[in-house]
Design a protein around this motif. Structure first.
Motif, PDB file in Angstrom:
ATOM      1  N   MET A 136     -10.520 -12.937 -12.585  1.00 46.90           N
ATOM      2  CA  MET A 136      -9.732 -11.728 -12.631  1.00 46.90           C
ATOM      3  C   MET A 136      -8.976 -11.576 -11.307  1.00 46.90           C
ATOM      4  N   ARG A 137      -7.695 -11.215 -11.442  1.00 45.44           N
ATOM      5  CA  ARG A 137      -6.881 -10.905 -10.258  1.00 45.44           C
ATOM      6  C   ARG A 137      -6.433  -9.448 -10.382  1.00 45.44           C
ATOM      7  N   VAL A 138      -6.527  -8.726  -9.276  1.00 39.84           N
ATOM      8  CA  VAL A 138      -6.168  -7.314  -9.253  1.00 39.84           C
ATOM      9  C   VAL A 138      -4.777  -7.162  -8.661  1.00 39.84           C
ATOM     10  N   GLU A 139      -3.917  -6.463  -9.395  1.00 42.90           N
ATOM     11  CA  GLU A 139      -2.569  -6.159  -8.901  1.00 42.90           C
ATOM     12  C   GLU A 139      -2.404  -4.644  -8.868  1.00 42.90           C
ATOM     13  N   LEU A 140      -1.697  -4.156  -7.870  1.00 41.38           N
ATOM     14  CA  LEU A 140      -1.459  -2.729  -7.717  1.00 41.38           C
ATOM     15  C   LEU A 140       0.043  -2.480  -7.620  1.00 41.38           C
ATOM     16  N   ASP A 141       0.531  -1.593  -8.448  1.00 43.03           N
ATOM     17  CA  ASP A 141       1.939  -1.195  -8.409  1.00 43.03           C
ATOM     18  C   ASP A 141       2.032  -0.001  -7.458  1.00 43.03           C
ATOM     19  N   GLU A 142       2.234  -0.283  -6.181  1.00 41.23           N
ATOM     20  CA  GLU A 142       2.212   0.760  -5.154  1.00 41.23           C
ATOM     21  C   GLU A 142       3.167   1.918  -5.419  1.00 41.23           C
ATOM     22  N   PRO A 143       4.400   1.665  -5.880  1.00 45.09           N
ATOM     23  CA  PRO A 143       5.287   2.805  -6.144  1.00 45.09           C
ATOM     24  C   PRO A 143       4.753   3.768  -7.217  1.00 45.09           C
ATOM     25  N   LYS A 144       3.923   3.274  -8.117  1.00 41.92           N
ATOM     26  CA  LYS A 144       3.347   4.128  -9.160  1.00 41.92           C
ATOM     27  C   LYS A 144       2.142   4.928  -8.667  1.00 41.92           C
ATOM     28  N   CYS A 145       1.506   4.469  -7.607  1.00 42.20           N
ATOM     29  CA  CYS A 145       0.277   5.089  -7.112  1.00 42.20           C
ATOM     30  C   CYS A 145       0.536   6.531  -6.686  1.00 42.20           C
ATOM     31  N   VAL A 146      -0.331   7.457  -7.153  1.00 43.84           N
ATOM     32  CA  VAL A 146      -0.206   8.872  -6.804  1.00 43.84           C
ATOM     33  C   VAL A 146      -1.250   9.301  -5.770  1.00 43.84           C
ATOM     34  N   ALA A 147      -1.937   8.349  -5.176  1.00 41.24           N
ATOM     35  CA  ALA A 147      -2.885   8.587  -4.086  1.00 41.24           C
ATOM     36  C   ALA A 147      -4.053   9.481  -4.492  1.00 41.24           C
ATOM     37  N   ALA A 148      -4.488   9.378  -5.734  1.00 38.64           N
ATOM     38  CA  ALA A 148      -5.611  10.186  -6.212  1.00 38.64           C
ATOM     39  C   ALA A 148      -6.951   9.696  -5.653  1.00 38.64           C
ATOM     40  N   GLY A 149      -7.044   8.413  -5.337  1.00 39.22           N
ATOM     41  CA  GLY A 149      -8.253   7.864  -4.735  1.00 39.22           C
ATOM     42  C   GLY A 149      -9.369   7.547  -5.706  1.00 39.22           C
ATOM     43  N   GLN A 150      -9.120   7.644  -6.999  1.00 41.07           N
ATOM     44  CA  GLN A 150     -10.159   7.358  -7.982  1.00 41.07           C
ATOM     45  C   GLN A 150     -10.644   5.914  -7.886  1.00 41.07           C
ATOM     46  N   CYS A 151      -9.718   4.990  -7.656  1.00 37.30           N
ATOM     47  CA  CYS A 151     -10.093   3.575  -7.563  1.00 37.30           C
ATOM     48  C   CYS A 151     -11.045   3.329  -6.387  1.00 37.30           C
ATOM     49  N   VAL A 152     -10.803   4.015  -5.286  1.00 31.97           N
ATOM     50  CA  VAL A 152     -11.647   3.860  -4.093  1.00 31.97           C
ATOM     51  C   VAL A 152     -13.045   4.402  -4.356  1.00 31.97           C
ATOM     52  N   MET A 153     -13.122   5.504  -5.081  1.00 33.72           N
ATOM     53  CA  MET A 153     -14.424   6.097  -5.394  1.00 33.72           C
ATOM     54  C   MET A 153     -15.245   5.182  -6.307  1.00 33.72           C
ATOM     55  N   VAL A 154     -14.571   4.509  -7.245  1.00 27.06           N
ATOM     56  CA  VAL A 154     -15.265   3.675  -8.227  1.00 27.06           C
ATOM     57  C   VAL A 154     -15.556   2.274  -7.693  1.00 27.06           C
ATOM     58  N   ALA A 155     -14.625   1.702  -6.941  1.00 26.99           N
ATOM     59  CA  ALA A 155     -14.775   0.318  -6.462  1.00 26.99           C
ATOM     60  C   ALA A 155     -14.344   0.214  -4.992  1.00 26.99           C
ATOM     61  N   PRO A 156     -15.129   0.775  -4.075  1.00 25.10           N
ATOM     62  CA  PRO A 156     -14.747   0.776  -2.662  1.00 25.10           C
ATOM     63  C   PRO A 156     -14.710  -0.611  -2.015  1.00 25.10           C
TER      64      PRO A 156
END
Length: 65
Positions: free
Chosen positions: A1-21
């Motif tokens: 698995m490769r993780v990609e992040l579309d930075e312009p779409k990110c709304v800075a909610a931080g949910q991803c950090v809480m779930v997978a720090p």
């Protein structure tokens, strides 16, 4: 698995950090997520899938999953 992040779409909610720090963090200046580990080990796959599922902006894409 490769993780990609579309930075312009990110709304800075931080949910991803809480779930997978181990895989995600947020920039100090604007809170936008960053990927710490683009190819996490199998032991983190479930957390990464959950992070992608809870992302309110659908900014996380999992390739090869």
């Amino acid at each position: 698995m490769r993780v990609e992040l579309d930075e312009p779409k990110c709304v800075a909610a931080g949910q991803c950090v809480m779930v997978a720090p181990e895989v995600f963090d947020q920039r100090d200046e604007d809170g936008v997520a960053v990927v710490l580990d683009e190819t996490p080990g199998a032991e983190l796959h479930e957390q990464v899938r959950e992070a992608a599922a809870v992302c309110p902006a659908a900014a996380i894409r999992l390739v090869g999953d």
